[in-house]
Design a protein around this motif. Structure first.
Motif, mmCIF file in Angstrom:
data_model
loop_
_atom_site.group_PDB
_atom_site.id
_atom_site.type_symbol
_atom_site.label_atom_id
_atom_site.label_comp_id
_atom_site.label_asym_id
_atom_site.label_seq_id
_atom_site.Cartn_x
_atom_site.Cartn_y
_atom_site.Cartn_z
ATOM 1 N N PRO A 268 55.559 67.856 22.738
ATOM 2 C CA PRO A 268 57.040 67.896 22.956
ATOM 3 C C PRO A 268 57.336 66.460 22.444
ATOM 4 O O PRO A 268 56.546 65.588 22.594
ATOM 5 C CB PRO A 268 56.824 67.876 24.411
ATOM 6 C CG PRO A 268 55.561 67.766 24.951
ATOM 7 C CD PRO A 268 54.586 67.974 23.733
ATOM 8 N N LEU A 269 58.676 66.301 22.056
ATOM 9 C CA LEU A 269 59.297 64.908 21.596
ATOM 10 C C LEU A 269 60.139 64.472 22.768
ATOM 11 O O LEU A 269 61.200 65.139 23.075
ATOM 12 C CB LEU A 269 60.052 65.053 20.280
ATOM 13 C CG LEU A 269 59.251 65.862 19.004
ATOM 14 C CD1 LEU A 269 60.226 66.231 17.886
ATOM 15 C CD2 LEU A 269 58.149 64.731 18.722
ATOM 16 N N LEU A 270 59.746 63.449 23.371
ATOM 17 C CA LEU A 270 60.468 62.777 24.105
ATOM 18 C C LEU A 270 61.214 63.582 25.406
ATOM 19 O O LEU A 270 62.294 63.865 25.494
ATOM 20 C CB LEU A 270 61.503 61.795 23.572
ATOM 21 C CG LEU A 270 61.041 60.592 23.050
ATOM 22 C CD1 LEU A 270 62.328 59.918 22.226
ATOM 23 C CD2 LEU A 270 60.280 59.698 23.880
ATOM 24 N N SER A 271 60.311 64.423 26.149
ATOM 25 C CA SER A 271 60.792 65.535 26.968
ATOM 26 C C SER A 271 61.783 65.055 27.937
ATOM 27 O O SER A 271 62.397 65.682 28.412
ATOM 28 C CB SER A 271 59.455 66.009 27.619
ATOM 29 O OG SER A 271 58.987 65.075 28.393
ATOM 30 N N ASN A 272 61.759 63.760 28.288
ATOM 31 C CA ASN A 272 62.726 63.293 29.163
ATOM 32 C C ASN A 272 63.944 63.131 29.141
ATOM 33 O O ASN A 272 65.066 63.358 29.726
ATOM 34 C CB ASN A 272 62.178 61.789 29.911
ATOM 35 C CG ASN A 272 61.052 61.871 30.575
ATOM 36 O OD1 ASN A 272 60.556 62.766 31.241
ATOM 37 N ND2 ASN A 272 60.262 60.811 30.771
ATOM 38 N N GLN A 273 64.168 63.000 27.729
ATOM 39 C CA GLN A 273 65.501 63.214 27.068
ATOM 40 C C GLN A 273 66.141 64.252 26.310
ATOM 41 O O GLN A 273 67.046 64.688 26.487
ATOM 42 C CB GLN A 273 65.494 61.971 25.951
ATOM 43 C CG GLN A 273 65.474 60.843 26.469
ATOM 44 C CD GLN A 273 65.629 59.521 25.222
ATOM 45 O OE1 GLN A 273 66.333 59.764 24.556
ATOM 46 N NE2 GLN A 273 64.879 58.497 25.250
ATOM 47 N N TRP A 274 65.254 65.182 25.921
ATOM 48 C CA TRP A 274 65.698 66.258 25.107
ATOM 49 C C TRP A 274 64.880 67.637 25.677
ATOM 50 O O TRP A 274 63.902 67.951 25.477
ATOM 51 C CB TRP A 274 65.157 66.267 23.590
ATOM 52 C CG TRP A 274 65.936 65.225 22.861
ATOM 53 C CD1 TRP A 274 67.342 65.063 22.427
ATOM 54 C CD2 TRP A 274 65.402 64.007 22.161
ATOM 55 N NE1 TRP A 274 67.757 63.961 21.974
ATOM 56 C CE2 TRP A 274 66.314 63.265 21.664
ATOM 57 C CE3 TRP A 274 64.229 63.454 21.924
ATOM 58 C CZ2 TRP A 274 66.405 62.116 20.999
ATOM 59 C CZ3 TRP A 274 63.959 62.376 21.175
ATOM 60 C CH2 TRP A 274 65.106 61.598 20.800
ATOM 61 N N HIS A 275 65.928 68.304 26.448
ATOM 62 C CA HIS A 275 65.600 69.405 27.361
ATOM 63 C C HIS A 275 66.655 70.057 27.959
ATOM 64 O O HIS A 275 67.821 69.298 27.982
ATOM 65 C CB HIS A 275 64.348 69.115 28.693
ATOM 66 C CG HIS A 275 64.957 68.432 29.435
ATOM 67 N ND1 HIS A 275 64.745 67.036 29.528
ATOM 68 C CD2 HIS A 275 65.435 68.945 30.622
ATOM 69 C CE1 HIS A 275 65.503 66.640 30.747
ATOM 70 N NE2 HIS A 275 65.887 67.761 31.650
ATOM 71 N N TYR A 276 66.407 71.256 28.245
ATOM 72 C CA TYR A 276 67.878 71.854 28.934
ATOM 73 C C TYR A 276 67.225 73.117 29.537
ATOM 74 O O TYR A 276 66.067 73.736 29.574
ATOM 75 C CB TYR A 276 68.885 72.517 27.714
ATOM 76 C CG TYR A 276 68.249 73.525 26.912
ATOM 77 C CD1 TYR A 276 68.325 74.852 26.996
ATOM 78 C CD2 TYR A 276 68.022 73.036 25.396
ATOM 79 C CE1 TYR A 276 67.863 75.799 26.155
ATOM 80 C CE2 TYR A 276 67.444 73.756 24.385
ATOM 81 C CZ TYR A 276 67.468 75.219 24.730
ATOM 82 O OH TYR A 276 66.939 76.283 23.996
ATOM 83 N N LEU A 277 68.178 73.717 30.446
ATOM 84 C CA LEU A 277 67.892 74.587 31.334
ATOM 85 C C LEU A 277 68.406 76.055 30.925
ATOM 86 O O LEU A 277 69.668 75.903 30.679
ATOM 87 C CB LEU A 277 67.960 74.335 32.832
ATOM 88 C CG LEU A 277 67.229 73.356 33.403
ATOM 89 C CD1 LEU A 277 67.668 73.007 35.023
ATOM 90 C CD2 LEU A 277 65.538 73.561 33.179
#
Length: 310
Positions: A268-277
């Motif tokens: 994963p790439l910088l999971s704290n910034q790039w994610h959605y639900l």
């Protein structure tokens, strides 16, 4: 002048008609007579005779068959869709009558969006298991089709229930919230970012990305809009294929990507910034016929959803 042959309207369908329609349904789903032989357990000659009988009964040419292959006529496509509705209604009636005897017999026809089997909650899997325990004779039929097709099939009775992402709300459907699915941005072995630690939003815009070609909420779409979209895929498996090529970055559900992350093929790439639900619901038709099998399945599903966390 010649006269057109007048076709008498079809009367009330009987048992023999239902048998022919069930054979026709299987032939269409298998893509031809040969493939349907094993599924139906009858010879190709018997299938051909049944199709001729059905065409005579309906007064319509349903399909082209021969050396050029098997193909439905436009009338054949409409008859297939009508047959699905009729057979589902007949099965619904049988299930309802069986319900009067408090016995779980009949079918559960369920449509599911792709790639949900790896969801850790496994609500659908556990509910189906509980249903089968309550009714060993219940037949479960699953169709893996796009969300819009699931909605239409539930509305017209071809499916009893479905599992879809919450993109819009239709007035003719009931919605039962199931769970939230988290998606993160990934790259794979061979990609320049795979071993890179210092990654910024500006850095990402320099790399090719695969984006979904299926419907998304405005919020999720805005997340993808910030990427350099140079490829698309109609489902999550297609997204995974391109990410694994090592040439693209893209979003995948964490539960679906876990196998490749565990094997060291993705990160994963910088999971704290790039994610959605993405939120998912089970849908049923409002005002549908009482169906003990469906009610039992929904009861088991509700038990799982409302089960307190330990």
């Amino acid at each position: 002048m010649g006269q057109h042959k007048k076709i008498a309207p079809m009367g009330q369908p009987g048992d023999s008609d239902l048998r022919l329609l069930r054979i026709y349904r299987k032939v269409v789903e298998c893509g031809g007579f040969s493939a349907a032989e094993i599924e139906l357990g009858i010879s190709r000659a018997a299938i051909s005779m049944a199709m001729s009988d059905l065409e005579t009964r309906l007064g319509l040419r349903l399909c082209q068959r021969g050396r050029s292959g098997f193909a439905l006529t436009s009338e054949g496509t409409e008859v297939y869709q009508s047959a699905l509705q009729l057979l589902a209604a007949v099965e619904g009636f049988r299930t309802q009558v069986n319900g009067l005897h408090a016995q779980l017999k009949g079918e559960l026809n369920i449509g599911i969006t792709d790639n949900l089997v790896t969801m850790p909650e496994m609500h659908i899997t556990h509910a189906l298991s509980a249903l089968k325990e309550r009714g060993p004779d219940v037949r479960i039929n699953i169709r893996m089709i796009p969300p819009s097709d699931i909605e239409l099939a539930v509305l017209d009775g071809r499916l009893h229930t479905g599992v879809i992402p919450n993109l819009k709300t239709l007035p003719g459907l009931n919605y039962l919230a199931l769970y939230e699915e988290k998606s993160r941005l990934y790259c794979a072995v061979g990609h320049p970012l795979f071993n890179t630690v210092d990654i910024t939003k500006e850095t990402l815009s320099d790399y090719d990305a695969v984006v979904p070609a299926y419907a998304q909420t405005p919020e999720i779409k805005s997340v993808h809009d910030s990427l350099k979209a140079s490829a698309s895929a109609t489902d999550r498996e297609g997204v995974a294929f391109l990410i694994l090529s090592g040439r693209y970055i893209g979003y995948l559900p964490t539960h679906y990507a876990e196998r490749w992350v565990h094997d060291g093929q993705m990160r994963p790439l910088l999971s704290n910034q790039w994610h959605y639900l993405t939120r998912y619901s089970a849908i049923t038709r409002k005002g549908g016929m009482s169906n003990l099998v469906l009610e039992s399945y929904l009861e088991e599903l509700n038990k799982l959803i409302n089960k307190p966390d330990i």
